[in-house]
Motif scaffolding. Structure first.
Motif, PDB file in Angstrom:
ATOM      1  N   TRP A  79      41.637  46.618  32.091  1.00  0.00           N
ATOM      2  CA  TRP A  79      40.467  46.168  32.813  1.00  0.00           C
ATOM      3  C   TRP A  79      40.047  45.650  34.125  1.00  0.00           C
ATOM      4  O   TRP A  79      39.088  45.678  35.087  1.00  0.00           O
ATOM      5  CB  TRP A  79      39.484  46.241  31.959  1.00  0.00           C
ATOM      6  N   TYR A  80      41.019  44.277  33.849  1.00  0.00           N
ATOM      7  CA  TYR A  80      40.630  43.665  34.895  1.00  0.00           C
ATOM      8  C   TYR A  80      40.814  43.301  36.147  1.00  0.00           C
ATOM      9  O   TYR A  80      40.255  43.492  37.276  1.00  0.00           O
ATOM     10  CB  TYR A  80      40.954  42.217  35.008  1.00  0.00           C
ATOM     11  N   ASP A  81      42.220  44.775  36.586  1.00  0.00           N
ATOM     12  CA  ASP A  81      42.930  44.883  37.530  1.00  0.00           C
ATOM     13  C   ASP A  81      41.592  45.941  38.070  1.00  0.00           C
ATOM     14  O   ASP A  81      42.280  45.961  39.426  1.00  0.00           O
ATOM     15  CB  ASP A  81      43.947  44.913  37.135  1.00  0.00           C
ATOM     16  N   LEU A  82      41.619  46.867  37.009  1.00  0.00           N
ATOM     17  CA  LEU A  82      40.870  48.254  38.243  1.00  0.00           C
ATOM     18  C   LEU A  82      39.704  47.550  38.627  1.00  0.00           C
ATOM     19  O   LEU A  82      39.455  47.716  40.299  1.00  0.00           O
ATOM     20  CB  LEU A  82      39.822  48.377  37.006  1.00  0.00           C
ATOM     21  N   VAL A  83      38.407  46.290  37.710  1.00  0.00           N
ATOM     22  CA  VAL A  83      37.784  45.597  38.957  1.00  0.00           C
ATOM     23  C   VAL A  83      38.018  44.637  39.853  1.00  0.00           C
ATOM     24  O   VAL A  83      37.756  44.933  40.921  1.00  0.00           O
ATOM     25  CB  VAL A  83      37.070  45.062  38.346  1.00  0.00           C
TER      26      VAL A  83
ATOM     27  N   LEU B 292      39.277  50.332  42.207  1.00  0.00           N
ATOM     28  CA  LEU B 292      39.109  51.491  41.591  1.00  0.00           C
ATOM     29  C   LEU B 292      38.876  52.296  40.488  1.00  0.00           C
ATOM     30  O   LEU B 292      38.818  53.051  40.205  1.00  0.00           O
ATOM     31  CB  LEU B 292      41.058  51.098  41.288  1.00  0.00           C
ATOM     32  N   GLY B 293      37.247  51.445  40.477  1.00  0.00           N
ATOM     33  CA  GLY B 293      36.711  51.762  39.546  1.00  0.00           C
ATOM     34  C   GLY B 293      35.995  53.717  39.813  1.00  0.00           C
ATOM     35  O   GLY B 293      36.217  54.352  38.564  1.00  0.00           O
TER      36      GLY B 293
ATOM     37  N   PHE C 298      29.783  47.264  36.524  1.00  0.00           N
ATOM     38  CA  PHE C 298      30.510  47.428  35.632  1.00  0.00           C
ATOM     39  C   PHE C 298      31.656  46.073  36.235  1.00  0.00           C
ATOM     40  O   PHE C 298      32.758  45.796  35.825  1.00  0.00           O
ATOM     41  CB  PHE C 298      31.371  48.671  35.537  1.00  0.00           C
ATOM     42  N   ASN C 299      31.166  46.229  37.961  1.00  0.00           N
ATOM     43  CA  ASN C 299      31.963  44.817  38.375  1.00  0.00           C
ATOM     44  C   ASN C 299      31.927  44.355  37.907  1.00  0.00           C
ATOM     45  O   ASN C 299      33.409  42.946  37.669  1.00  0.00           O
ATOM     46  CB  ASN C 299      31.769  44.302  39.680  1.00  0.00           C
TER      47      ASN C 299
END
Length: 524
Positions: free
Chosen positions: A477-481, A485-486, A498-499
């Motif tokens: 999740w932390y990487d997506l943010v 990439l969300g 959601f960031n």
């Protein structure tokens, strides 16, 4: 046997034991100032701070009714994990990014983070008071407390963006809250504490204290924090120091790689191979004991004296029963399962797929007051898959399970050397040093039984490798943010708010109108 595990458990008991040194004064007369005198008492206070990390994955029937809340907001929200139809509503909402400030996980984790910060500040304040510590002991406890204070603040930053910085305990009833900090203030505080910790922590502790924070764990976190800060040169300097000079409990850090991928990957997460050469920092769990019910693992539970710290990993992640005619053994809830999208990310012959995920054709193992094994049935899962990481035949042993089969005691691998190498590769790529980044990624591919990348590594290669290597470990999740990439991963469910996660509504309400009022993150 890891003595530090037992020490974690007795943190709360040391106050009672110290009564013999206080002429048996009633417990309601035992003040903090009277307690913090000896090294043993400071040890107990430090272990209490570590236990706040253990509570991230806790289950409680008494506080907020937690059920493994940290997994929900780090794993279940991602494209790696799906919530089963039988999961709780919070998990189902998290799976569809229905996120609210009133949701239980945020209140639970916020409480545990600032409980840990409070405990470290209590230690730091009493080090400066009258006590029996030597000058070296004062340096040691100061460094260890600052490491943990930085760790908790960093977790809070990753979750909430602009959480409060708390560096003292509150004694004035009119000033019991602290407002949001800025990102710059947070990075300065966190890096300052980790640097102070690096200066005076030992490289390794003796066997009786395995698992306590070390000098090289502090430097590894300095590198990681700088990745989040966007200071890639500083991150590279820190990671290179760890790679070249760092040592842990099992000696010099490195990948477990004996050219036997199946066993090597099993070794990383084996209950009988905790604190191995890949371990930079891992959460130590205790047990087993006779009354290890998962709802008393949280050390804030009134019955926590009856049990040791552990997790409900098996209860939430092991197979349950979706549509199969034959029920999965072990009586587990099976709330969360791997997605097909994640499985599709594994390349042909990637040993990590078989090591990390159960699928059709496998033999399924579970401890149920004895080892049970039978052919894995894909109908035990909505997606056809069940998580095998931290499980499997090697971990189906009595020591990893409580007597009632409900709790687990395998350590949580919080920061592994393979993660450090991938973070290092990311920093190198950002600095235009792609050939060096390629070497780091190819080392991890080689351990997984794969050939090298066909060319020079790209950011997409790094992102792919990190996803498959670290799945189910709370990083996705932390990487997506962080990578933005969300919108790509969740085109219909994504919202830019959601960031950062919402601060718990309870904290917003509690501090409203005070000098320390916490402002909610936008659009929550």
């Amino acid at each position: 046997m890891k003595p530090i595990k037992i020490l974690y458990l007795v943190a709360a008991f040391l106050i009672c034991n110290s009564c013999n040194n206080l002429d048996l004064k009633p417990l309601d007369k035992l003040t903090a100032d009277a307690y913090y005198k000896t090294a043993a008492e400071f040890d107990g206070a430090m272990f209490a701070a570590y236990s706040s990390i253990q509570d991230f994955w806790g289950t409680s029937t008494e506080t907020l009714g937690e059920s493994g809340e940290f997994w929900k907001i780090t794993d279940v929200v991602t494209d790696d994990v799906s919530a089963q139809p039988g999961a709780d509503n919070i998990s189902k909402d998290a799976d569809h990014l229905n996120i609210r400030a009133s949701d239980k996980p945020f209140a639970a984790i916020y409480t545990q983070l600032y409980e840990g910060i409070y405990r470290t500040n209590t230690v730091l304040e009493h080090i400066d008071m009258e006590n029996e510590l030597t000058a070296d002991e004062k340096k040691l406890y100061t460094s260890e407390a600052k490491f943990l204070r930085a760790f908790f603040h960093f977790e809070a930053l990753k979750l909430f963006g602009t959480p409060p910085i708390v560096t003292k305990t509150f004694k004035d009833l009119t000033q019991l809250s602290v407002p949001n900090a800025t990102k710059d203030q947070l990075f300065a505080q966190i890096l300052g504490d980790f640097n102070d910790a690096f200066a005076n922590l030992p490289e390794v502790w003796g066997d009786e204290n395995t698992g306590r924070a070390t000098k090289w764990a502090a430097m590894a976190y300095i590198g990681k924090v700088n990745i989040w800060k966007g200071d890639m040169p500083a991150a590279i300097t820190a990671f290179e120091d760890v790679i070249n000079n760092g040592v842990g409990h099992a000696g010099k850090y490195g990948l477990i790689d004996t050219d036997n991928p199946a066993k090597d990957l099993e070794d990383v997460f084996a209950f009988d191979n905790e604190n191995n050469k890949e371990s930079i920092f891992e959460v130590q769990f205790g047990g087993p004991h006779s009354d290890d019910n998962v709802w008393v693992f949280d050390d804030t539970h009134s019955e926590s004296f009856k049990a040791s710290q552990g997790t409900g990993r098996s209860m939430y992640w092991d197979a349950s029963n979706f549509e199969a005619t034959e029920t999965a053994p072990g009586g587990k809830n099976g709330w969360w399962v791997p997605t097909q999208d994640l499985v599709d990310q594994f390349e042909a012959n990637d040993a990590r797929l078989n090591a990390f995920i159960y699928q059709a054709g496998d033999t399924y193992y579970i401890w149920n007051s004895g080892v049970e094994s039978l052919p894995y049935d894909p109908l035990w899962s909505e997606t056809g898959y069940v998580v095998k990481k931290y499980a499997g035949q090697r971990n189906s042993v009595g020591g990893d399970f409580s007597g009632n089969n409900q709790g687990n005691f395998n350590n949580e691998r919080t920061f592994r050397f393979s993660e450090l190498k991938l973070l290092y590769a990311e920093a190198l790529l950002a600095q235009g040093r792609a050939p060096e980044a390629t070497t780091q990624i190819n080392d991890i591919r080689d351990r997984a039984g794969l050939g090298p990348l066909p060319g020079v590594a790209t950011l997409a290669d790094l992102q792919h490798e990190k996803r498959v290597e670290l799945c189910f470990e709370g990083h996705r999740w932390y990487d997506l943010v962080r990578w933005g990439l969300g919108p790509t991963i969740f085109p219909t469910d994504w919202d830019d708010k959601f960031n950062v996660y919402p601060f718990p509504q309870s904290e917003i309400d509690r501090t409203k109108g005070t000098a320390g009022e916490i402002k909610q993150n936008p659009n929550y």
